[in-house]
Write a protein that holds these residues in place. Structure first.
Motif, PDB file in Angstrom:
ATOM      1  N   PRO A   1      23.450  14.654 -27.895  1.00  0.00           N
ATOM      2  CA  PRO A   1      22.337  15.412 -27.303  1.00  0.00           C
ATOM      3  C   PRO A   1      21.675  14.721 -26.136  1.00  0.00           C
ATOM      4  CG  PRO A   1      22.118  15.266 -29.663  1.00  0.00           C
ATOM      5  CD  PRO A   1      23.268  14.414 -29.301  1.00  0.00           C
ATOM      6  N   ASN A   2      21.908  13.427 -25.991  1.00  0.00           N
ATOM      7  CA  ASN A   2      21.121  12.761 -24.963  1.00  0.00           C
ATOM      8  C   ASN A   2      21.818  12.616 -23.643  1.00  0.00           C
ATOM      9  OD1 ASN A   2      19.042  12.506 -26.681  1.00  0.00           O
ATOM     10  ND2 ASN A   2      19.660  10.511 -27.428  1.00  0.00           N
TER      11      ASN A   2
ATOM     12  N   LYS B   1       7.517  18.125 -20.467  1.00  0.00           N
ATOM     13  CA  LYS B   1       8.807  17.957 -19.788  1.00  0.00           C
ATOM     14  C   LYS B   1       8.620  17.971 -18.274  1.00  0.00           C
ATOM     15  CE  LYS B   1      12.735  20.852 -18.681  1.00  0.00           C
ATOM     16  NZ  LYS B   1      13.845  21.633 -19.193  1.00  0.00           N
TER      17      LYS B   1
ATOM     18  N   GLY C   1       6.463  14.879 -17.134  1.00  0.00           N
ATOM     19  CA  GLY C   1       7.076  13.601 -17.455  1.00  0.00           C
ATOM     20  C   GLY C   1       8.321  13.329 -16.637  1.00  0.00           C
ATOM     21  N   VAL C   2       9.160  14.342 -16.465  1.00  0.00           N
ATOM     22  CA  VAL C   2      10.417  14.091 -15.767  1.00  0.00           C
ATOM     23  C   VAL C   2      10.191  13.928 -14.269  1.00  0.00           C
ATOM     24  CG1 VAL C   2      12.690  15.022 -15.266  1.00  0.00           C
ATOM     25  CG2 VAL C   2      11.747  15.251 -17.536  1.00  0.00           C
TER      26      VAL C   2
ATOM     27  N   MET D   1      19.319   6.215 -17.999  1.00  0.00           N
ATOM     28  CA  MET D   1      19.226   6.197 -19.446  1.00  0.00           C
ATOM     29  C   MET D   1      18.025   6.973 -19.941  1.00  0.00           C
ATOM     30  SD  MET D   1      20.245   2.402 -20.458  1.00  0.00           S
ATOM     31  CE  MET D   1      21.838   1.737 -20.073  1.00  0.00           C
ATOM     32  N   GLN D   2      17.107   7.326 -19.074  1.00  0.00           N
ATOM     33  CA  GLN D   2      15.969   8.073 -19.567  1.00  0.00           C
ATOM     34  C   GLN D   2      16.344   9.538 -19.683  1.00  0.00           C
ATOM     35  OE1 GLN D   2      12.700   7.617 -16.816  1.00  0.00           O
ATOM     36  NE2 GLN D   2      14.060   7.824 -15.083  1.00  0.00           N
ATOM     37  N   ASP D   3      15.469  10.252 -20.332  1.00  0.00           N
ATOM     38  CA  ASP D   3      15.788  11.629 -20.657  1.00  0.00           C
ATOM     39  C   ASP D   3      15.805  12.487 -19.402  1.00  0.00           C
ATOM     40  OD1 ASP D   3      14.664  13.462 -23.595  1.00  0.00           O
ATOM     41  OD2 ASP D   3      16.603  13.225 -22.630  1.00  0.00           O
TER      42      ASP D   3
ATOM     43  N   GLY E   1      18.219  17.215 -21.297  1.00  0.00           N
ATOM     44  CA  GLY E   1      18.000  16.588 -22.591  1.00  0.00           C
ATOM     45  C   GLY E   1      16.754  17.132 -23.267  1.00  0.00           C
ATOM     46  N   PHE E   2      15.722  17.346 -22.471  1.00  0.00           N
ATOM     47  CA  PHE E   2      14.492  17.882 -23.043  1.00  0.00           C
ATOM     48  C   PHE E   2      14.679  19.301 -23.532  1.00  0.00           C
ATOM     49  CE2 PHE E   2      10.144  16.699 -23.540  1.00  0.00           C
ATOM     50  CZ  PHE E   2      10.109  15.386 -23.150  1.00  0.00           C
TER      51      PHE E   2
ATOM     52  N   GLN F   1      17.443  20.473 -24.798  1.00  0.00           N
ATOM     53  CA  GLN F   1      18.490  20.601 -25.801  1.00  0.00           C
ATOM     54  C   GLN F   1      17.965  21.017 -27.173  1.00  0.00           C
ATOM     55  OE1 GLN F   1      19.276  18.425 -28.471  1.00  0.00           O
ATOM     56  NE2 GLN F   1      21.202  19.395 -29.003  1.00  0.00           N
ATOM     57  N   PRO F   2      16.862  20.435 -27.694  1.00  0.00           N
ATOM     58  CA  PRO F   2      16.405  20.901 -29.005  1.00  0.00           C
ATOM     59  C   PRO F   2      16.076  22.387 -29.015  1.00  0.00           C
ATOM     60  CG  PRO F   2      15.273  18.896 -28.411  1.00  0.00           C
ATOM     61  CD  PRO F   2      16.008  19.338 -27.204  1.00  0.00           C
ATOM     62  N   ILE F   3      15.484  22.869 -27.926  1.00  0.00           N
ATOM     63  CA  ILE F   3      15.119  24.285 -27.876  1.00  0.00           C
ATOM     64  C   ILE F   3      16.371  25.145 -27.884  1.00  0.00           C
ATOM     65  CG2 ILE F   3      13.864  26.011 -26.578  1.00  0.00           C
ATOM     66  CD1 ILE F   3      12.118  23.830 -27.609  1.00  0.00           C
TER      67      ILE F   3
ATOM     68  N   GLN G   1      19.130  24.396 -29.093  1.00  0.00           N
ATOM     69  CA  GLN G   1      19.828  24.315 -30.368  1.00  0.00           C
ATOM     70  C   GLN G   1      19.118  25.143 -31.424  1.00  0.00           C
ATOM     71  OE1 GLN G   1      21.268  20.542 -31.408  1.00  0.00           O
ATOM     72  NE2 GLN G   1      21.473  21.004 -33.573  1.00  0.00           N
TER      73      GLN G   1
ATOM     74  N   LEU H   1       3.229  11.692 -22.864  1.00  0.00           N
ATOM     75  CA  LEU H   1       3.342  11.350 -21.445  1.00  0.00           C
ATOM     76  C   LEU H   1       3.394   9.843 -21.239  1.00  0.00           C
ATOM     77  CD1 LEU H   1       0.938  13.926 -19.785  1.00  0.00           C
ATOM     78  CD2 LEU H   1       3.418  13.874 -19.704  1.00  0.00           C
TER      79      LEU H   1
ATOM     80  N   MET I   1       6.766   8.592 -21.883  1.00  0.00           N
ATOM     81  CA  MET I   1       7.732   8.830 -20.825  1.00  0.00           C
ATOM     82  C   MET I   1       7.464   7.972 -19.608  1.00  0.00           C
ATOM     83  SD  MET I   1       8.186  12.908 -20.984  1.00  0.00           S
ATOM     84  CE  MET I   1       9.723  12.875 -20.116  1.00  0.00           C
TER      85      MET I   1
ATOM     86  N   GLY J   1       9.893   4.875 -18.810  1.00  0.00           N
ATOM     87  CA  GLY J   1      11.212   5.301 -18.372  1.00  0.00           C
ATOM     88  C   GLY J   1      12.351   4.661 -19.124  1.00  0.00           C
ATOM     89  N   THR J   2      12.128   4.375 -20.393  1.00  0.00           N
ATOM     90  CA  THR J   2      13.232   3.866 -21.190  1.00  0.00           C
ATOM     91  C   THR J   2      13.805   5.002 -22.023  1.00  0.00           C
ATOM     92  OG1 THR J   2      11.749   3.358 -22.991  1.00  0.00           O
ATOM     93  CG2 THR J   2      12.146   1.633 -21.376  1.00  0.00           C
ATOM     94  N   ALA J   3      14.976   4.780 -22.555  1.00  0.00           N
ATOM     95  CA  ALA J   3      15.623   5.838 -23.317  1.00  0.00           C
ATOM     96  C   ALA J   3      14.834   6.164 -24.576  1.00  0.00           C
ATOM     97  CB  ALA J   3      17.046   5.424 -23.668  1.00  0.00           C
TER      98      ALA J   3
ATOM     99  N   THR K   1      11.390   8.225 -23.990  1.00  0.00           N
ATOM    100  CA  THR K   1      11.569   9.649 -23.729  1.00  0.00           C
ATOM    101  C   THR K   1      12.142  10.354 -24.950  1.00  0.00           C
ATOM    102  OG1 THR K   1      13.662   9.082 -22.691  1.00  0.00           O
ATOM    103  CG2 THR K   1      11.789   9.405 -21.261  1.00  0.00           C
TER     104      THR K   1
ATOM    105  N   ARG L   1      10.241  13.477 -26.735  1.00  0.00           N
ATOM    106  CA  ARG L   1      10.890  14.761 -26.949  1.00  0.00           C
ATOM    107  C   ARG L   1      10.823  15.180 -28.409  1.00  0.00           C
ATOM    108  NH1 ARG L   1      16.767  15.285 -27.233  1.00  0.00           N
ATOM    109  NH2 ARG L   1      16.820  13.266 -26.210  1.00  0.00           N
TER     110      ARG L   1
ATOM    111  N   LEU M   1       8.816  18.272 -30.153  1.00  0.00           N
ATOM    112  CA  LEU M   1       9.575  19.242 -30.943  1.00  0.00           C
ATOM    113  C   LEU M   1       8.889  19.488 -32.274  1.00  0.00           C
ATOM    114  CD1 LEU M   1      12.308  20.728 -31.557  1.00  0.00           C
ATOM    115  CD2 LEU M   1      13.077  18.592 -32.511  1.00  0.00           C
TER     116      LEU M   1
ATOM    117  N   PHE N   1      17.246  17.254 -36.991  1.00  0.00           N
ATOM    118  CA  PHE N   1      17.367  18.703 -36.863  1.00  0.00           C
ATOM    119  C   PHE N   1      17.232  19.429 -38.182  1.00  0.00           C
ATOM    120  CE2 PHE N   1      17.462  19.991 -32.676  1.00  0.00           C
ATOM    121  CZ  PHE N   1      17.997  18.979 -31.921  1.00  0.00           C
TER     122      PHE N   1
END
Lengths: 785, 333
Positions: free
Chosen positions: A7-8, A567, A570-571, A696-698, A702-703, A705-707, A709, B117, B120, B123-125, B128, B132, B136, B308
Motif C-alpha cells: 500500500p505504500n 492529505k 501535508g503533501v 520514502m514519504q507518503d 498512498g493517502f 489507498q485506504p479510501i 480499499q 500534520l 507529516m 517527512g519520514t515514512a 506519514t 494516514r 483513517l 484493515f
C-alpha cells in the motif's frame, strides 16, 4: 486481481516519461470528443441606465433629470407601499402557524446613499453600476493588453475596489425593502427587470467579498502574462463577474437567462485559456455541454412557472398560483437545471475537469461564486417564485445532497492533482448545502417555521463559509503552481520552508475546510447538525426515523473532509521536497498575500462572530420563509450562540479560542520558565534508519489507498501491473468516476445512433431533397388549417 | 460571587483532571502488568516519565518547521479546554456552555489534525504512515461517536453535556435500552480513539504496527512530555464522558458546590447537598479504579487487529450506535 504492490508504494512509477504529462493523459476525457471552437467576441456594452427606483406612494416620479431621452413605462413601477402590502400579505399567509407573525422589513426607509443633488443610490443601482464598471474595466484591460503592468497594477485593484463597494452597499441594503429597476434592453414587451431584495443582496455581498480577495490576488498572479493572453483573460474575467452580478439581480426570465448564458460562455473561454492542451479543450466541451443541458432545463422551468399567462417576469410568477403538478415540474426542472450548474450528482462530471483547467483565480471564482449562483437560483425558485413546498421535494433534495456529499469527498481523497481534489471538495460542500436545503423544505412543508429558519440559516451560512475558504484554497494552489510549475502532488512537498506566508494562510483555509472549531465552517455544520437533531419532531412517521440516520452520513462526509485536508496540506507544504527544482520556489508577491490574507481573515472572523452573521442572514430567512433565528440565537448574550434555547445547545467560539490560546501560550511560558532546556537540530530519527529519501514519504496515492480499499465499489479502478519480463515496469492505478461509463457513455452512444439514423436521410441526392420539400408542403396543406 | 465560585470550581476540576490523568494511565498499566503476571512499574511511573522528559534537551529534525514545534502546546491547550467542558466532578461548569458535545468532538478533531500534520512535517515514512492511519481511524470513529452523542441528546433533548448529565442522573435507574447499545458503541470508539488494543498497541516497539506512536516518533523531551500528557488527559476525558453518559450518578449537580462552600448556607441546605461535592470526588475515584481495571482486562484478553480490520471494527461501532438511535425511536418515544 493480484495486487503486487504494497500500500505504500507510489502507484505510478515511470521510466522515461514525465509524471505530469502522464497524469494529464490519464486524467483526460474518455467520453465525448473535444472540439476546437473559439468564437468569442467581446460582449456589447449595455446602454446607460435610464431610470430606476421606487418612489414613495403619492409623489410623482422624480424623473426630470435632463439626461433622459427615452420614455419609460409607468405601470411597472411599484410603489413602496403596495410592495410592502403585497409582501406583508404573502408572509402573513405563509407564516400563519408560526408564533411570530411579522413582516420582513422593520423599517420603511430604503437604504439610500445620498450623493450631491437629487441623485439617490439604491442597491439595485449600485449592483448594476458595479457590473457596468467591471465591463468597462474589462474592455480597458483588453485595450491595454500590451502594457501588462498597467493592467495588473491598475485594472485589477480597481476591480477589487468596485467589489468592495458592492459588498458594503449590499450589507447596508440587506435590511432595506426590495428595489426594482427596468432597463430599456430586451424584448419590446419584456424589458430587463432588475431587483435587489434580501436574498439577492446576500449573494451579492458574498460575490463582493470573494471577488475582492480574488481580484487582489489576480493583480499579482497575472503579472507574468502579456499581450493577447492577458487581454483576453482580463476581458473574460470581468465579463464573468459582471454576468454573475446580473444573474443575481435579474427579475425576469429573459434577463436571467441572458446573464446565465453570458456567465457560462465567459467561463467557458476562461476554462479553455490553455486551449492547446487536450485536457483543457475537452474540459471546456463537457462544461459547456452540461451548462447548456442545465440552461435547457431552466428554460422549461420558467415555462412551467409562467402558468400559461405568457408573462415571464418574476413578479408575475410570484403572483401566479400553480397547482401541485406544475409546481412539482418546476421544482424538479429547477433542481436539474441548477443542479447541473452547482455540480450535483449525476451532472457533476464537468467540475473536476473544468476547475483544474482554468487559471487559479478563475477556478476560485467558479467554485466560490458561480456554484452559489445556482444555489441562489434554487432558493429563488423554491421559496420566492413558487408558493408551495411539498415535503417529498425536501426528501429528494436531501437524498441527492447526501449522495453528492459522500461522492465528492470519497473522490477527493484519492486525487493526485491539487486542483481536482479541491474541485471534488467543492462537490462535497455543495452536497452539504443541498442537504440543508432539503431539510428547510421538509420543515417548511410541515409548517415548522423556526426549524426551517434554523436549517436555512445553516445553509446560507455554509454558502458564505464555503465561498471564503474554497477561494482561499484555490488561490493558494495558484501560488503553489506559479512557484513550482506543478499541479501534481507527486512533485510538491516541503513548501512551508520556501513559502511560509502562503503556507500559513493556506493552513487557515485547510483547517476551516475540515470543519474544525473555531473556524467558520464548524459553525454552519454545527447548526446543520442541530437542525438534524430536531427532525425526530417531524410529524411523518418514517421521516422522523430515517432523517436522523442521514445525519450519520453527513457526519461521515464531514470527517472525511478532515482526512482530505490533512492529505492536501501535508503533501504540498509539509515533509521534504519530492522534486529537486522545488528548491528554487519563491514566495508569492504582495498582492497575492493581500488576497489570501483577506480571505483567511474572513475565515477566522466568520467563525468568531456567528451572531452577527446570523443577524444578517435573518433578513434573508424572513424574506423567504417569514421566520428568523436571531432573537432565539442571541438570547444568552452576544457571546453565546444558542439556537433554540441555552439548555438545548450552546457554542461560544470566542471563549473557545480565548481559552485555547491562553492555555497554549501559558503552557509554553510555564514550560520555558521551569524547564529551560536546550534545543538542538539533528537528522530525523525515523527509528534509526539512516537512508531516508524524500521518495520514502507518503504520496497522494498512498493517502488515498485506504479510501479506495474500503470504499472500492464507489470507484472504477483500473490497474496496470508490471510483468516480470518488462524492461521498463510500470504500475499504474487509475480511479475513475463510474458515471462516465455507466451514464454518459450509453447516452453518448444513443445520441450517436440516433444521429446516424437521421443522417441516413442526408445522402446528397437532390431528387430526394425536392421530394422532402414537396411532402412537407402536402402535409402542411393537409393537416394545418 | 456565585460566578466566581463556579469559575474556581471549574479551574479546580480542570487541574484535578490534569493531575490525575497520568495516575489513571499508571493504574491501567499496573493492572495490565498484574494481569500478565509481572510486578509492574508502579502507578506513579508516568509522573516519573514526564519528569524525566521535561528535564531533557529537545532534539529536532533539521527540517522540522514551526508547526512541528507548536503542535505539542496546541494539543495540550485543546485537551485542557476539553477538560473544562466535560463534567467530571460537577456538572454546572460555566465553561461548559461554551461548547456542547459536537464542539467537544470538534476539539478532539482539531487536536488530531494538528498532530497528523506535525507527523507529516518531518517527512519520514513512519510519520506519514501514522498520520494516514490515524486519520483513517478517526474518520470512521467520528460518525460513531457523534451517533452515540445523538442518542444521548435525543433522550435528554439537548446536546449540552450539563443537561445530559442532569437528565440522565435524575432518571432514577430507568433503563434505556438505546443507551445500552450506545454504551457498547462508545466503548469501541474509546478503544479506537485512544490508541488502545485492539486498534493500536500503546506499548509496541514495532514501527510498522504503530498508529499513534508513529506520529510522535520524532518528538523528544518537553514536546514529547506534553504530547504524552495530552494523550493521558484524552483517555481520562473519554472515560469521564462515558461516565457522564452511562453512569452519571454521583456527579454533583447545580448548586451543590455553593452549598458546600458557603458556610452560612449549611443551615439551609440538606446534608446531601452539602456533601455532594466531596462525595462526587469519592465516586469519581471509585469509577476510575473500576474503569482502569476494566480497560486493562479488555486489553489483556484482546489481540491487536491488523489495520484493515479496524474499519470493520468501527463499522460495527457505527452500526450499534445507529441501532441505539433507532431503538430510541421505536421504544422510547
Amino acid at each position: 486481481m493480484v495486487n503486487t504492490a504494497s500500500p505504500n508504494t507510489t502507484s505510478s512509477i515511470h521510466a522515461g516519461r514525465g509524471l505530469k504529462e502522464t497524469i494529464e493523459r490519464v486524467a483526460s476525457e474518455p467520453g465525448a470528443g473535444a472540439r476546437r471552437g473559439r468564437g468569442g467576441r467581446s460582449y456589447p456594452r449595455p446602454n446607460r441606465l435610464v431610470h430606476r427606483g421606487v418612489w414613495k406612494a403619492g409623489t410623482l416620479p422624480d424623473n426630470n433629470r435632463g439626461r433622459m431621452s427615452r420614455t419609460f413605462r409607468n405601470p411597472t413601477y411599484e410603489s413602496d407601499e403596495t410592495l410592502q402590502q403585497r409582501l406583508c400579505s404573502t408572509w402573513t399567509r405563509v407564516s400563519q402557524r408560526s408564533h411570530a407573525v411579522q413582516c420582513a422589513h422593520q423599517s420603511n426607509s430604503h437604504a439610500r446613499i445620498q450623493v450631491t443633488g437629487s441623485f439617490d443610490l439604491l442597491p439595485v443601482d449600485v449592483a448594476f453600476a458595479v457590473s457596468c464598471v467591471w465591463l468597462v474595466l474589462g474592455l480597458v484591460g483588453f485595450a491595454l493588453r500590451n502594457r501588462p503592468q498597467v493592467v495588473t497594477s491598475l485594472i485589477f485593484p480597481l476591480t477589487a475596489a468596485a467589489s468592495l463597494i458592492l459588498s458594503i452597499a449590499m450589507l447596508v441594503g440587506l435590511g432595506a425593502a426590495p428595489t426594482v429597476a427596468i432597463l430599456p434592453l430586451g424584448l419590446p414587451d419584456l424589458p430587463f427587470h432588475l431587483r435587489v431584495d434580501a436574498l439577492s443582496a446576500f449573494f451579492l455581498f458574498l460575490l463582493g467579498i470573494t471577488t475582492f480577495g480574488v481580484s487582489l490576488f489576480s493583480a499579482g498572479y497575472f503579472r507574468g502574462e502579456t499581450g493577447e493572453r492577458l487581454g483576453l483573460l482580463t476581458l473574460q474575467y470581468h465579463v464573468f463577474i459582471a454576468a454573475m452580478t446580473l444573474v443575481l439581480v435579474a427579475d425576469d426570465a429573459l434577463s436571467f437567462m441572458v446573464a446565465w448564458e453570458c456567465m457560462a460562455l465567459s467561463s467557458y473561454f476562461l476554462v479553455t485559456t490553455d486551449h492547446w492542451l487536450l485536457q483543457a479543450r475537452s474540459a471546456g466541451f463537457i462544461y459547456l455541454l452540461i451548462a447548456h443541458l442545465g440552461a435547457l432545463c431552466l428554460l422549461f422551468c420558467f415555462g412551467a412557472m409562467q402558468a400559461g399567462q405568457g408573462d415571464y417576469t418574476f413578479a408575475a410568477m410570484r403572483a401566479a398560483r400553480l397547482d401541485t403538478t406544475w409546481s412539482t415540474a418546476a421544482f424538479l426542472l429547477a433542481l436539474l437545471g441548477f443542479g447541473a450548474k452547482a455540480g450535483l450528482l449525476p451532472l457533476h462530471v464537468w467540475l473536476p475537469e473544468a476547475h483544474p483547467a482554468a487559471p487559479s483565480p478563475v477556478s476560485a471564482l467558479m467554485s466560490a461564486v458561480m456554484l452559489k449562483t445556482a444555489i441562489y437560483g434554487l432558493l429563488r425558485i423554491t421559496f420566492n417564485l413558487l408558493d408551495m413546498q411539498l415535503w417529498w421535494w425536501g426528501a429528494v433534495a436531501l437524498t441527492v445532497g447526501l449522495l453528492t456529499a459522500l461522492f465528492g469527498v470519497l473522490f477527493a481523497a484519492v486525487q493526485t492533482d491539487i486542483k481536482r481534489l479541491l474541485a471534488y471538495s467543492s462537490i462535497e460542500n455543495i452536497g452539504i448545502i443541498i442537504v440543508a436545503f432539503g431539510l428547510t423544505i421538509l420543515f417548511r412543508a410541515f409548517n415548522m417555521e423556526l426549524l426551517a429558519a434554523l436549517s436555512l440559516t445553516a445553509m446560507l451560512y455554509h454558502v458564505l463559509n464555503h465561498s471564503v475558504f474554497k477561494a482561499l484554497l484555490f488561490l493558494a494552489t495558484g501560488s503553489v503552481l506559479h512557484a513550482t510549475g506543478s499541479r501534481s502532488f507527486g512533485m510538491l512537498g516541503g513548501l512551508i520552508h520556501r513559502m511560509p506566508r502562503v503556507a500559513g494562510l493556506c493552513l487557515v483555509g485547510a483547517l476551516a475546510a475540515s470543519g474544525l472549531p473555531p473556524f467558520n465552517a464548524f459553525v454552519s455544520e454545527w447548526l446543520l447538525l442541530q437542525s438534524f437533531l430536531l427532525t425526530p419532531g417531524l410529524p411523518h412517521s418514517y421521516l422522523n426515523m430515517l432523517v436522523p440516520v442521514a445525519a450519520a452520513a453527513l457526519v461521515l462526509a464531514g470527517s472525511l473532509a478532515a482526512y482530505v485536508m490533512v492529505k492536501f496540506y501535508g503533501v504540498i507544504f509539509l515533509g521534504r521536497p519530492r522534486d529537486a527544482k522545488l528548491a528554487a520556489a519563491q514566495e508569492a508577491s504582495r498582492w497575492e498575500h493581500a488576497g489570501l490574507g483577506w480571505l483567511a481573515a474572513l475565515c477566522v472572523l466568520l467563525g468568531l462572530i456567528p451572531l452577527t452573521v446570523i443577524d444578517a442572514i435573518d433578513y434573508v430567512t424572513v424574506s423567504l420563509i417569514g421566520e428568523k433565528l436571531g432573537p432565539v440565537a442571541s438570547k444568552s448574550g452576544w457571546l453565546l450562540l444558542t439556537p433554540l434555547s441555552p439548555a438545548r445547545a450552546s457554542y461560544s467560539p470566542v471563549i473557545f479560542l480565548l481559552v485555547t490560546v491562553l492555555v497554549t501560550v501559558g503552557s509554553y511560558l510555564l514550560v520555558h520558565r521551569y524547564f529551560r532546556r536546550g534545543t538542538r537540530r539533528a537528522d530525523a530519527w525515523d527509528c534509526g534508519y539512516p537512508l531516508q529519501t524524500p521518495r520514502m514519504q507518503d504520496t497522494a496515492e498512498g493517502f488515498g489507498q485506504p479510501i479506495s480499499q474500503i470504499f472500492e465499489p464507489a470507484f472504477e479502478i483500473e490497474r496496470t501491473l508490471p510483468d516480470p519480463a518488462d524492461l521498463h515496469p510500470v504500475y499504474r492505478k487509475r480511479q475513475a468516476d463510474r458515471f462516465w461509463r455507466a451514464l454518459y457513455l450509453p447516452v453518448a452512444r444513443l445520441v450517436e445512433a440516433l444521429s446516424d439514423l437521421v443522417g441516413r436521410s442526408q445522402h446528397g441526392r437532390i431528387q430526394w431533397y425536392l421530394f422532402y420539400s414537396f411532402a412537407t408542403l402536402l402535409i402542411l396543406l393537409a393537416f394545418v388549417r | 460571587m456565585t460566578l466566581a465560585l463556579r469559575i474556581v470550581s471549574q479551574l479546580t476540576q480542570a487541574l484535578i483532571i490534569l493531575g490525575l490523568a497520568p495516575l489513571l494511565l499508571g493504574w491501567v498499566n499496573q493492572c495490565r502488568a498484574w494481569l500478565q503476571n509481572k510486578s509492574g512499574a508502579g502507578i506513579q511511573q508516568p509522573y516519573q516519565v514526564l519528569n524525566k522528559l521535561f528535564a531533557k534537551d529537545a532534539v529536532l529534525a533539521r527540517n522540522a518547521s514551526v508547526l512541528f514545534r507548536a503542535t505539542p502546546y496546541i494539543l495540550f491547550g485543546c485537551m485542557t479546554l476539553a477538560a473544562g467542558i466535560v463534567p467530571v466532578v460537577a456538572s454546572d461548569l460555566p465553561f461548559a456552555r461554551a461548547a456542547d458535545v459536537i464542539a467537544l468532538v470538534g476539539i478532539f478533531a482539531l487536536a488530531r489534525v494538528f498532530l497528523a500534520l506535525a507527523a507529516m512535517d518531518v517527512g519520514t515514512a513512519f510519520g506519514t504512515l501514522g498520520a494516514r492511519r490515524e486519520m483513517l481511524i478517526a474518520f470512521l470513529a467520528e460518525p460513531a461517536l457523534l451517533m452515540v452523542f445523538f442518542t444521548a441528546s435525543l433522550i435528554s433533548q439537548s446536546t449540552s453535556l450539563n443537561t445530559i448529565v442532569a437528565t440522565l442522573a435524575s432518571a432514577r435507574l430507568v433503563i434505556y435500552p438505546s443507551l445500552a447499545f450506545a454504551a457498547a458503541a462508545f466503548l469501541m470508539v474509546l478503544l479506537a480513539e485512544n490508541a488502545r488494543i485492539p486498534i493500536d498497541n500503546p506499548a509496541t516497539h514495532l514501527e510498522l504496527t504503530m498508529v499513534h506512536e508513529a506520529m510522535i516518533l520524532e518528538y523528544s523531551a518537553r514536546h514529547l512530555a506534553l504530547i504524552e500528557w495530552a494523550s493521558s488527559i484524552k483517555l481520562m476525558l473519554y472515560i469521564a464522558i462515558g461516565f457522564a453518559l452511562f453512569v452519571p450518578w454521583g456527579i454533583a449537580g447545580a448548586g451543590d458546590l455553593t452549598a458546600f462552600v458557603s458556610v452560612w448556607n449549611w443551615g439551609e441546605a440538606s446534608a446531601g447537598q452539602i456533601l455532594a461535592y466531596p462525595i462526587a470526588m469519592v465516586f469519581l475515584l471509585m469509577k476510575l479504579v473500576v474503569a482502569g481495571a476494566g480497560l486493562a482486562l479488555l486489553e489483556t484478553v484482546s489481540a491487536k487487529m491488523r489495520i484493515f480490520r479496524a474499519p470493520e471494527f468501527l463499522g460495527t461501532a457505527f452500526l450499534l450506535a445507529v441501532l441505539g438511535m433507532l431503538i430510541h425511536f421505536l421504544l422510547e418515544s
